[in-house]
Design a protein around this motif. Sequence first.
Motif, PDB file in Angstrom:
ATOM      1  N   PHE A 161      -7.241  15.304  23.809  1.00  0.00           N
ATOM      2  CA  PHE A 161      -7.958  14.549  22.790  1.00  0.00           C
ATOM      3  C   PHE A 161      -9.284  14.105  23.406  1.00  0.00           C
ATOM      4  CE2 PHE A 161      -3.532  14.275  21.676  1.00  0.00           C
ATOM      5  CZ  PHE A 161      -3.495  14.278  20.291  1.00  0.00           C
ATOM      6  N   THR A 162     -10.393  14.575  22.823  1.00  0.00           N
ATOM      7  CA  THR A 162     -11.704  14.362  23.433  1.00  0.00           C
ATOM      8  C   THR A 162     -12.783  14.079  22.391  1.00  0.00           C
ATOM      9  OG1 THR A 162     -13.371  15.349  24.896  1.00  0.00           O
ATOM     10  CG2 THR A 162     -12.210  16.850  23.447  1.00  0.00           C
ATOM     11  N   GLY A 163     -13.816  13.430  22.827  1.00  0.00           N
ATOM     12  CA  GLY A 163     -15.044  13.279  22.050  1.00  0.00           C
ATOM     13  C   GLY A 163     -16.106  14.060  22.810  1.00  0.00           C
ATOM     14  N   SER A 164     -16.155  15.349  22.580  1.00  0.00           N
ATOM     15  CA  SER A 164     -16.916  16.268  23.433  1.00  0.00           C
ATOM     16  C   SER A 164     -18.413  15.972  23.516  1.00  0.00           C
ATOM     17  CB  SER A 164     -16.723  17.707  22.971  1.00  0.00           C
ATOM     18  OG  SER A 164     -17.282  17.882  21.677  1.00  0.00           O
ATOM     19  N   ASP A 165     -18.979  15.406  22.459  1.00  0.00           N
ATOM     20  CA  ASP A 165     -20.434  15.235  22.481  1.00  0.00           C
ATOM     21  C   ASP A 165     -20.871  13.776  22.645  1.00  0.00           C
ATOM     22  OD1 ASP A 165     -19.891  14.226  19.945  1.00  0.00           O
ATOM     23  OD2 ASP A 165     -21.108  15.710  18.884  1.00  0.00           O
ATOM     24  N   TRP A 166     -19.937  12.889  22.962  1.00  0.00           N
ATOM     25  CA  TRP A 166     -20.317  11.484  23.131  1.00  0.00           C
ATOM     26  C   TRP A 166     -19.504  10.738  24.189  1.00  0.00           C
ATOM     27  CZ3 TRP A 166     -16.439   7.967  22.328  1.00  0.00           C
ATOM     28  CH2 TRP A 166     -15.343   8.406  21.583  1.00  0.00           C
ATOM     29  N   CYS A 167     -18.329  11.218  24.544  1.00  0.00           N
ATOM     30  CA  CYS A 167     -17.431  10.498  25.452  1.00  0.00           C
ATOM     31  C   CYS A 167     -17.725  10.841  26.911  1.00  0.00           C
ATOM     32  CB  CYS A 167     -15.977  10.834  25.111  1.00  0.00           C
ATOM     33  SG  CYS A 167     -14.783  10.161  26.282  1.00  0.00           S
ATOM     34  N   GLU A 180      -4.602  13.853  11.877  1.00  0.00           N
ATOM     35  CA  GLU A 180      -3.145  13.720  11.795  1.00  0.00           C
ATOM     36  C   GLU A 180      -2.521  13.681  13.184  1.00  0.00           C
ATOM     37  OE1 GLU A 180      -1.616  16.830   9.280  1.00  0.00           O
ATOM     38  OE2 GLU A 180      -2.689  16.095   7.523  1.00  0.00           O
ATOM     39  N   LEU A 181      -3.032  14.501  14.094  1.00  0.00           N
ATOM     40  CA  LEU A 181      -2.494  14.511  15.458  1.00  0.00           C
ATOM     41  C   LEU A 181      -2.833  13.225  16.205  1.00  0.00           C
ATOM     42  CD1 LEU A 181      -3.149  18.240  16.309  1.00  0.00           C
ATOM     43  CD2 LEU A 181      -0.916  17.110  16.250  1.00  0.00           C
ATOM     44  N   GLN A 182      -4.021  12.705  15.975  1.00  0.00           N
ATOM     45  CA  GLN A 182      -4.403  11.437  16.599  1.00  0.00           C
ATOM     46  C   GLN A 182      -3.429  10.344  16.163  1.00  0.00           C
ATOM     47  OE1 GLN A 182      -8.186   9.848  15.350  1.00  0.00           O
ATOM     48  NE2 GLN A 182      -8.333   8.530  17.134  1.00  0.00           N
ATOM     49  N   GLN A 239      -5.518   6.116  21.052  1.00  0.00           N
ATOM     50  CA  GLN A 239      -6.420   5.009  20.772  1.00  0.00           C
ATOM     51  C   GLN A 239      -7.696   5.060  21.590  1.00  0.00           C
ATOM     52  OE1 GLN A 239      -4.712   1.382  19.873  1.00  0.00           O
ATOM     53  NE2 GLN A 239      -3.036   2.383  18.843  1.00  0.00           N
ATOM     54  N   GLY A 240      -7.758   5.967  22.575  1.00  0.00           N
ATOM     55  CA  GLY A 240      -8.939   6.079  23.418  1.00  0.00           C
ATOM     56  C   GLY A 240      -9.077   7.492  23.961  1.00  0.00           C
ATOM     57  N   LYS A 257       9.489  10.851  22.924  1.00  0.00           N
ATOM     58  CA  LYS A 257       9.277  10.505  21.521  1.00  0.00           C
ATOM     59  C   LYS A 257       9.117  11.781  20.698  1.00  0.00           C
ATOM     60  CE  LYS A 257       6.768   6.319  22.677  1.00  0.00           C
ATOM     61  NZ  LYS A 257       5.493   5.634  22.566  1.00  0.00           N
ATOM     62  N   LYS A 258       9.332  11.670  19.420  1.00  0.00           N
ATOM     63  CA  LYS A 258       9.155  12.788  18.500  1.00  0.00           C
ATOM     64  C   LYS A 258       7.979  12.485  17.581  1.00  0.00           C
ATOM     65  CE  LYS A 258      13.072  14.836  19.661  1.00  0.00           C
ATOM     66  NZ  LYS A 258      13.134  16.050  20.380  1.00  0.00           N
ATOM     67  N   ALA A 259       7.246  13.529  17.233  1.00  0.00           N
ATOM     68  CA  ALA A 259       6.152  13.408  16.280  1.00  0.00           C
ATOM     69  C   ALA A 259       6.147  14.651  15.407  1.00  0.00           C
ATOM     70  CB  ALA A 259       4.815  13.258  17.008  1.00  0.00           C
ATOM     71  N   THR A 260       5.643  14.550  14.217  1.00  0.00           N
ATOM     72  CA  THR A 260       5.600  15.681  13.294  1.00  0.00           C
ATOM     73  C   THR A 260       4.216  15.782  12.667  1.00  0.00           C
ATOM     74  OG1 THR A 260       7.930  15.399  12.768  1.00  0.00           O
ATOM     75  CG2 THR A 260       6.647  16.718  11.246  1.00  0.00           C
ATOM     76  N   LEU A 261       3.744  17.024  12.555  1.00  0.00           N
ATOM     77  CA  LEU A 261       2.486  17.299  11.869  1.00  0.00           C
ATOM     78  C   LEU A 261       2.809  18.088  10.627  1.00  0.00           C
ATOM     79  CD1 LEU A 261      -0.638  17.301  11.913  1.00  0.00           C
ATOM     80  CD2 LEU A 261      -0.478  19.513  13.036  1.00  0.00           C
ATOM     81  N   LYS A 262       2.264  17.668   9.504  1.00  0.00           N
ATOM     82  CA  LYS A 262       2.531  18.348   8.214  1.00  0.00           C
ATOM     83  C   LYS A 262       1.884  19.699   8.176  1.00  0.00           C
ATOM     84  CE  LYS A 262       2.594  13.927   5.958  1.00  0.00           C
ATOM     85  NZ  LYS A 262       1.959  13.027   5.059  1.00  0.00           N
TER      86      LYS A 262
END
Length: 184
Positions: free
Chosen positions: A47-53, A100-102, A108-109, A179-184
Amino acid sequence: MKKIIIALLLISSTLTTVTAQELTWETNIKKAADLSNKTHKPMFLFFTGSDWCGWCMRLQKEVFNTPEFVSWAKQNVVLVELDYPRRTPQSPEIVQQNAELQQAFNVQGYPTVWFANATNKDGKVNFSQLGSSGYVAGGPGVWIAGANKILGIVAKTEAAPEQKNSSNNKETKKTTTSKKATLK
């Protein structure tokens, strides 16, 4: 002397660029999940903010763009880049998928890296979260050691065979409570 230094810097930056280009970063989560299942490798969700982080850029420069990481990644994970840029346009499908993945991974960061196994069922991708990381100072060796710990990978030089088995059992216990997570 200046010409030699400039030439060495150019060669060094070219090698880093070539190394980074050797990796394949998936952006479609369903395609990545299929590849993960086919290769029996966990997913590496970046998870990245490629052009600002700034920390994301630093993680890429210090770890992801190194020969050590390239070699490790090819052997151990399916790479997935989930980008949240401010200036770079993305398709509406990618924006929705990444949002959705976030939420599913409670990111959160940035940068955040989640390791997860995935299964496709009835058009949905279900995740089993193995653990997460972010920027870690110390270069590729330190970062990879932390990732190996999350994934339950014991380095060949770390422990004797009898110690490896007990270490793997401890790591397995960690991942079974994931933990479990689901993406539609």
